[in-house]
Design an enzyme around this catalytic site. Structure first.
Site, PDB file in Angstrom:
ATOM      1  N   GLY A  17       0.957  -1.239  -0.166  1.00  0.00           N
ATOM      2  CA  GLY A  17       0.162   0.060   0.092  1.00  0.00           C
ATOM      3  C   GLY A  17       0.799   1.217   0.040  1.00  0.00           C
ATOM      4  O   GLY A  17       1.720   1.402   0.624  1.00  0.00           O
ATOM      5  N   GLY A  19       0.775   5.450   0.319  1.00  0.00           N
ATOM      6  CA  GLY A  19      -0.230   6.935   0.970  1.00  0.00           C
ATOM      7  C   GLY A  19       0.360   8.060   0.649  1.00  0.00           C
ATOM      8  O   GLY A  19       1.502   8.074   0.261  1.00  0.00           O
ATOM      9  N   TYR A  21       1.660   9.929   3.079  1.00  0.00           N
ATOM     10  CA  TYR A  21       2.822  10.113   3.679  1.00  0.00           C
ATOM     11  C   TYR A  21       3.914   8.911   3.585  1.00  0.00           C
ATOM     12  O   TYR A  21       4.807   9.109   4.293  1.00  0.00           O
ATOM     13  CB  TYR A  21       2.227  10.313   5.221  1.00  0.00           C
ATOM     14  CG  TYR A  21       1.629  11.541   5.323  1.00  0.00           C
ATOM     15  CD1 TYR A  21       2.388  12.832   5.443  1.00  0.00           C
ATOM     16  CD2 TYR A  21       0.108  11.734   5.262  1.00  0.00           C
ATOM     17  CE1 TYR A  21       1.497  14.012   5.651  1.00  0.00           C
ATOM     18  CE2 TYR A  21      -0.567  12.741   5.415  1.00  0.00           C
ATOM     19  CZ  TYR A  21       0.053  13.883   5.482  1.00  0.00           C
ATOM     20  OH  TYR A  21      -0.554  15.250   5.809  1.00  0.00           O
ATOM     21  N   GLY A  22       3.658   7.920   3.150  1.00  0.00           N
ATOM     22  CA  GLY A  22       4.455   6.705   3.128  1.00  0.00           C
ATOM     23  C   GLY A  22       3.986   5.504   2.446  1.00  0.00           C
ATOM     24  O   GLY A  22       2.938   5.464   1.919  1.00  0.00           O
ATOM     25  N   VAL A  24       3.554   0.941   2.890  1.00  0.00           N
ATOM     26  CA  VAL A  24       3.466  -0.101   3.697  1.00  0.00           C
ATOM     27  C   VAL A  24       3.894  -1.416   2.943  1.00  0.00           C
ATOM     28  O   VAL A  24       3.508  -1.511   1.817  1.00  0.00           O
ATOM     29  CB  VAL A  24       1.885  -0.403   4.053  1.00  0.00           C
ATOM     30  CG1 VAL A  24       1.587  -1.551   5.213  1.00  0.00           C
ATOM     31  CG2 VAL A  24       1.233   1.068   5.063  1.00  0.00           C
ATOM     32  N   LYS A  40       5.423   0.110   7.876  1.00  0.00           N
ATOM     33  CA  LYS A  40       4.893   1.297   7.497  1.00  0.00           C
ATOM     34  C   LYS A  40       6.075   2.213   7.705  1.00  0.00           C
ATOM     35  O   LYS A  40       6.683   2.511   8.553  1.00  0.00           O
ATOM     36  CB  LYS A  40       3.887   1.598   8.483  1.00  0.00           C
ATOM     37  CG  LYS A  40       2.757   2.820   8.254  1.00  0.00           C
ATOM     38  CD  LYS A  40       1.655   3.044   8.821  1.00  0.00           C
ATOM     39  CE  LYS A  40       0.818   4.001   8.283  1.00  0.00           C
ATOM     40  NZ  LYS A  40      -0.411   4.119   9.330  1.00  0.00           N
ATOM     41  N   ASP A 143     -12.156   7.225  12.514  1.00  0.00           N
ATOM     42  CA  ASP A 143     -12.140   7.038  10.978  1.00  0.00           C
ATOM     43  C   ASP A 143     -12.370   5.581  10.631  1.00  0.00           C
ATOM     44  O   ASP A 143     -11.608   4.954   9.827  1.00  0.00           O
ATOM     45  CB  ASP A 143     -10.727   7.216  10.386  1.00  0.00           C
ATOM     46  CG  ASP A 143     -10.508   7.462   8.946  1.00  0.00           C
ATOM     47  OD1 ASP A 143     -11.763   7.660   8.302  1.00  0.00           O
ATOM     48  OD2 ASP A 143      -9.557   7.454   8.402  1.00  0.00           O
TER      49      ASP A 143
END
Length: 300
Positions: A17, A19, A21-22, A24, A40, A143
């Site tokens: 994955g 995203g 900011y970073g 995984v 992560k 969330d």
């Protein structure tokens, strides 16, 4: 249980994955256990590194450490956290237990005939147990959605991704832009004050999705999301509308209908639990602890 002081040795296997900011990765621990890990990696570039680690990352690490102390089976475990500088950049690494799929992926694989009632009961119960634990420790997840709920090969459900979570204290200043739109409670959509009951609204949406195999409220703007909610639960009375909301009450928001039976394909117990999770007034919404005592779970 606390985060290990001895650094874990691992090899990265594949990216799972990416995203804002970073990234995984799926990894395997070496030197012994050979267990699978989720790594992560978050890189904070030079232009923001001077500001330190972003607050949401600090919150996520701090909350996972707090959760690990009690070692709850329905909360994802943080095994290690480290931060190192690389020139002017800052690299943050979180190592968590590896679970191969989230609930969204799990539901994509469900046959058209749907999940069994026992399976829905078991998964919902585990989700509520995790939520009850969080709320008992004054933690709001904020969330909750299928992407942030992990399901392992044994059918164990674990709540993950605490980037938006907060410790709840009296009169805390809470930001309005939380929870992915389809799982967002009316009080958040109306920019009103909110508490742990926002997580119970999200849990109700997920509970319905386990039956429907699709999101219950699939709006694409905040206004449309509210309209879709009122189409199902009915427009509340004017006196139930939050007084602190900048959005005015109007009879044009939706129909005035009874919300005793929200979904036609659900039995009376399921509908009763769902209607208590999706109560418009936060104070009328069922808590995780009371939901676990609901007749729907009695035979489980």
């Amino acid at each position: 249980m606390d985060v290990s002081t001895k650094p874990l040795s691992y090899e990265l296997l594949t990216e799972v994955g990416r995203g804002t900011y970073g990234t995984v990765y799926k990894a395997r621990e070496v030197d012994g256990k050979e267990r699978l890990l989720a790594v992560k990696k978050i890189n904070i570039h030079a232009h923001t590194a001077g500001e330190g680690i972003p607050a949401f990352m600090i919150r996520e690490v701090a909350l996972l450490r707090k959760m690990n102390y009690f070692d709850h089976p329905n909360i994802v475990k943080l095994l290690e956290a480290s931060a190192v500088t690389d020139g002017r950049n800052l690299n943050l690494t979180l190592i968590l237990e590896y679970i191969d799929q989230d609930l969204s992926t799990y539901l994509d694989k469900v046959p058209a005939s749907g999940l069994s009632r026992d399976c829905i009961k078991d998964m919902t119960q585990q989700l509520l147990q995790g939520l009850d634990y969080l709320h008992s420790n004054m933690v709001l997840h904020r969330d909750l959605k299928p992407d942030n709920i992990l399901v392992n090969s044994r059918g164990e459900v674990k709540i993950a991704d605490f980037g938006l979570a907060r410790i709840y204290t009296f009169n805390i200043a809470l930001t309005p832009c939380v929870v992915t739109l389809w799982y967002r409670a009316p009080e958040v959509l109306l920019n009103s004050v909110y508490m742990s009951s926002v997580d119970m609204w999200s849990a109700g949406c997920i509970f319905a999705e386990l039956f429907l195999l699709r999101p219950l409220f699939k709006g694409f703007t905040e206004v449309q999301q509210l309209q879709k909610i009122f189409e199902v639960i009915g427009l509340p009375d004017k006196e139930d509308w939050p007084a602190d909301s900048p959005i005015s009450y109007s009879v044009n928001w939706g129909p005035k209908i009874s919300s005793i039976k929200l979904l036609n394909n659900l039995g009376p117990e399921e509908n009763n639990l769902l209607s208590q999770c999706l109560a418009f007034r936060p104070s009328s919404r069922i808590s995780a602890a009371k939901a676990l005592a609901h007749p729907f779970f009695k035979e489980h």
